[in-house]
Design a protein around this motif. Structure first.
Motif: not given
Length: 175
Positions: A51-80
């Motif tokens: 599990k990744i603490n996304w709120t911590l990354y949102k607070q430390t990464v200055p580029i807006p939307g970058m962490v949200d994009s990574f979070q969306k991609q990470y949660e969409a990743l399904k390894i069949p």
């Protein structure tokens, strides 16, 4: 994310070892070591990704939307988990092998029955040490000498007879 987690090896190693020829025991042992090593490596990892603490990354990464994009991609990743496409083929081959084994068993049982009848016939005969020439002729008419109907010359083998033709030599033309 995998739909099925391997908990232990499904191979019955002792039953497999009974069927392996003695000269291939070393190869089986090497294969078992590799298989056990792979299973240990699989079991060393957790069944779920960390599990990744996304709120911590949102607070430390200055580029807006970058962490949200990574979070969306990470949660969409399904390894069949790989689909099992070979079990049905193996089962079909095993059914074919079973039919061949059953046919072989039936043929072998028929051969055994024929051989047992022949053994009983031979055991019912007079022992060769007690047979006379007439007894031998009665027991084996195809092997016995018949000087009246089939006269032969000594040593009574086909090569010594007058009408013998060597099958290995080509036929010579008559002159």
């Amino acid at each position: 994310m995998a739909s099925k987690r391997i908990a232990q090896s499904s191979i019955n190693w002792s039953a497999l070892a009974e069927r392996v020829p003695a000269d291939q025991k070393g190869s089986l042992a090497a294969f078992k070591i590799k298989s056990d090593g792979y299973l240990r490596r699989v079991l060393a990892n957790p069944p779920e990704p960390p599990k990744i603490n996304w709120t911590l990354y949102k607070q430390t990464v200055p580029i807006p939307g970058m962490v949200d994009s990574f979070q969306k991609q990470y949660e969409a990743l399904k390894i069949p988990y790989p689909a099992d496409t070979l079990t049905s083929k193996i089962d079909a081959q095993w059914a074919e092998v079973k039919r061949a084994i059953e046919q072989f068993i039936q043929e072998s049982n028929a051969n055994i029955a024929t051989c047992e009848k022949e053994i009983q016939h031979i055991q019912a005969q007079l022992p060769y040490s007690q047979m006379t020439m007439e007894d031998f002729r009665d027991a084996h008419p195809e092997l016995a000498l018949d000087p009246i109907n089939k006269p032969t010359f000594w040593p009574h083998n086909p090569e010594e007879q007058m009408d013998y033709v060597d099958p290995d030599k080509p036929a010579q033309a008559a002159h």
